[in-house]
Each structure stands twice: as structure tokens, then as C-alpha cells.
Motif scaffolding. Sequence first.
Motif, PDB file in Angstrom:
ATOM      1  N   CYS A  45       0.898  -1.376  -0.144  1.00 19.89           N
ATOM      2  CA  CYS A  45      -0.020  -0.108   0.003  1.00 19.89           C
ATOM      3  C   CYS A  45       0.924   1.093   0.134  1.00 19.89           C
ATOM      4  O   CYS A  45       1.602   1.362   0.900  1.00 19.89           O
ATOM      5  CB  CYS A  45      -0.857   0.240   1.278  1.00 19.89           C
ATOM      6  N   ILE A  46       0.472   2.128  -0.913  1.00 22.34           N
ATOM      7  CA  ILE A  46       1.385   3.490  -0.922  1.00 22.34           C
ATOM      8  C   ILE A  46       0.779   4.546  -0.641  1.00 22.34           C
ATOM      9  O   ILE A  46       1.353   5.750  -0.868  1.00 22.34           O
ATOM     10  CB  ILE A  46       1.937   3.437  -2.579  1.00 22.34           C
ATOM     11  N   GLY A  47      -0.508   4.386   0.274  1.00 26.23           N
ATOM     12  CA  GLY A  47      -0.923   5.469   0.751  1.00 26.23           C
ATOM     13  C   GLY A  47      -1.531   6.462   0.038  1.00 26.23           C
ATOM     14  O   GLY A  47      -1.537   7.698   0.244  1.00 26.23           O
ATOM     15  N   CYS A  48      -1.956   6.002  -1.270  1.00 27.43           N
ATOM     16  CA  CYS A  48      -2.281   6.992  -2.223  1.00 27.43           C
ATOM     17  C   CYS A  48      -3.678   7.547  -2.129  1.00 27.43           C
ATOM     18  O   CYS A  48      -4.010   8.900  -2.519  1.00 27.43           O
ATOM     19  CB  CYS A  48      -2.340   6.437  -3.762  1.00 27.43           C
ATOM     20  N   GLY A  49      -4.543   6.987  -1.474  1.00 26.96           N
ATOM     21  CA  GLY A  49      -6.109   7.561  -1.025  1.00 26.96           C
ATOM     22  C   GLY A  49      -6.861   7.159  -2.001  1.00 26.96           C
ATOM     23  O   GLY A  49      -8.177   7.680  -1.909  1.00 26.96           O
ATOM     24  N   ALA A  50      -6.589   6.475  -3.076  1.00 22.31           N
ATOM     25  CA  ALA A  50      -7.653   6.073  -4.033  1.00 22.31           C
ATOM     26  C   ALA A  50      -8.816   5.238  -3.489  1.00 22.31           C
ATOM     27  O   ALA A  50      -9.917   5.436  -3.969  1.00 22.31           O
ATOM     28  CB  ALA A  50      -7.100   5.383  -5.429  1.00 22.31           C
ATOM     29  N   CYS A  51      -8.526   4.507  -2.664  1.00 21.20           N
ATOM     30  CA  CYS A  51      -9.683   3.747  -2.041  1.00 21.20           C
ATOM     31  C   CYS A  51     -10.604   4.733  -1.299  1.00 21.20           C
ATOM     32  O   CYS A  51     -11.574   4.471  -1.183  1.00 21.20           O
ATOM     33  CB  CYS A  51      -8.964   2.707  -1.025  1.00 21.20           C
ATOM     34  N   LEU A  62      -9.472   0.206   3.912  1.00 15.11           N
ATOM     35  CA  LEU A  62      -8.645  -0.619   2.978  1.00 15.11           C
ATOM     36  C   LEU A  62      -7.135   0.014   3.423  1.00 15.11           C
ATOM     37  O   LEU A  62      -6.419  -1.168   3.810  1.00 15.11           O
ATOM     38  CB  LEU A  62      -8.795  -0.415   1.605  1.00 15.11           C
ATOM     39  N   CYS A 110      -7.929   0.301  -6.329  1.00 12.73           N
ATOM     40  CA  CYS A 110      -6.475   0.248  -5.591  1.00 12.73           C
ATOM     41  C   CYS A 110      -5.777  -0.013  -6.583  1.00 12.73           C
ATOM     42  O   CYS A 110      -5.581  -1.189  -7.323  1.00 12.73           O
ATOM     43  CB  CYS A 110      -6.594  -0.760  -4.514  1.00 12.73           C
ATOM     44  N   PRO A 111      -4.658   0.860  -6.794  1.00 15.64           N
ATOM     45  CA  PRO A 111      -3.673   0.438  -7.992  1.00 15.64           C
ATOM     46  C   PRO A 111      -2.750  -0.440  -7.279  1.00 15.64           C
ATOM     47  O   PRO A 111      -1.953  -1.254  -8.310  1.00 15.64           O
ATOM     48  CB  PRO A 111      -2.843   1.797  -8.002  1.00 15.64           C
ATOM     49  N   LYS A 112      -2.537  -0.850  -6.111  1.00 18.62           N
ATOM     50  CA  LYS A 112      -1.430  -2.086  -5.726  1.00 18.62           C
ATOM     51  C   LYS A 112      -2.246  -3.201  -5.350  1.00 18.62           C
ATOM     52  O   LYS A 112      -1.734  -4.068  -4.822  1.00 18.62           O
ATOM     53  CB  LYS A 112      -0.814  -1.438  -4.179  1.00 18.62           C
ATOM     54  N   ILE A 114      -4.642  -4.141  -3.283  1.00 20.33           N
ATOM     55  CA  ILE A 114      -4.851  -4.427  -1.866  1.00 20.33           C
ATOM     56  C   ILE A 114      -6.007  -5.334  -1.667  1.00 20.33           C
ATOM     57  O   ILE A 114      -7.224  -4.566  -1.945  1.00 20.33           O
ATOM     58  CB  ILE A 114      -4.638  -3.221  -0.951  1.00 20.33           C
TER      59      ILE A 114
HETATM   60  S1  SF4 Z   1      -5.959   2.652  -2.852  1.00 12.53           S
HETATM   61 FE1  SF4 Z   1      -4.544   0.791  -2.363  1.00 12.53          FE
HETATM   62  S2  SF4 Z   1      -2.603   1.640  -2.268  1.00 12.53           S
HETATM   63 FE2  SF4 Z   1      -3.899   3.473  -2.254  1.00 12.53          FE
HETATM   64  S3  SF4 Z   1      -4.143   3.893   0.084  1.00 12.53           S
HETATM   65 FE3  SF4 Z   1      -5.808   2.818  -0.476  1.00 12.53          FE
HETATM   66  S4  SF4 Z   1      -5.057   0.587  -0.116  1.00 12.53           S
HETATM   67 FE4  SF4 Z   1      -3.298   1.854  -0.240  1.00 12.53          FE
END
Ligand code: SF4
Length: 134
Positions: A45-51, A62, A110-112, A114
Amino acid sequence: MDRTAFDRVIASGGYISVNTGNAQDANNIPISKVDADEAFGSASCIGCGACVAACPNGSAMLFVSAKVNQLGKLPQGQPERNVRVLDMVAQMDKEGFGFCSNTGACEADCPKEISLTNIAALNRDYLKASLMDQ
Ligand code: SF4
């Protein structure tokens, strides 16, 4: 996007508060392949905030579950496992994020990649820690 709320959630418990010293020799601390893979998956998880942006409730479950589980799956994360999940969820609530209603929009965006299984694991850890905290 302002992601400082994420930083405050991490600061509330997303760490190991011991001196971990130098890098360990491989296999010094036996960790099963399954647990290592799951911890690595959560840690991606890169903490992007997309979730949060994708969630109709504005939930950060998430993100928070990934940050809880990346440590909860490892031996190093066990001593503070209960206090970690309680503190991080408390901080998440304090930040005003919405509740999770399992729509799955977070996982889809989520781009990763998760997984929602992180949220299920967080809920289990949170329930257990709450009961032990009585
Ligand atoms: S979208 Fe995925 S990668 Fe980005 S903050 Fe949420 S869990 Fe982490």
C-alpha cells in the motif's frame, strides 16, 4: 489531495517501537511463506488515497487495514498488535472517515491490488483486541 490524515493514522500505531538493529541474517526469524507473502502484499500500500476517494462512504478501512496487517502478520509486530489496531482505528474514526459497508469499490480502484481480506483481518484483530482490553 490532502493525505495528512493518513500520516496521523500511521503515527498513532503503524510502527514497531523497538530498536530493530542491523539487518538480520536470512531465516534468523522463521516466517512462513504464506505470512511473508501476505505481509508483503499489505505493505505494498502506497497511501495514495484512491480507496477513500472511490468509497461512497469515504471509508479509509482498506488503507488502515493494510497498515495494520503488514505488521500483524510478522513476529516483530506481535508485542504491540492489540494496542496498534485499537489506536489506529480510534485515530481513523477521529479523522472523520466513513464506515465500511463492504461495497468493494476500494479494492476495485486500488492501484496496488490491496485485498478486502485485509479489512476482514482488521475486523478480527479489532474484535479480539477490544475483548482483551475489557
Ligand atoms: S488505494 Fe490501495 S494503495 Fe492506495 S491508499 Fe488505498 S489501499 Fe493503499
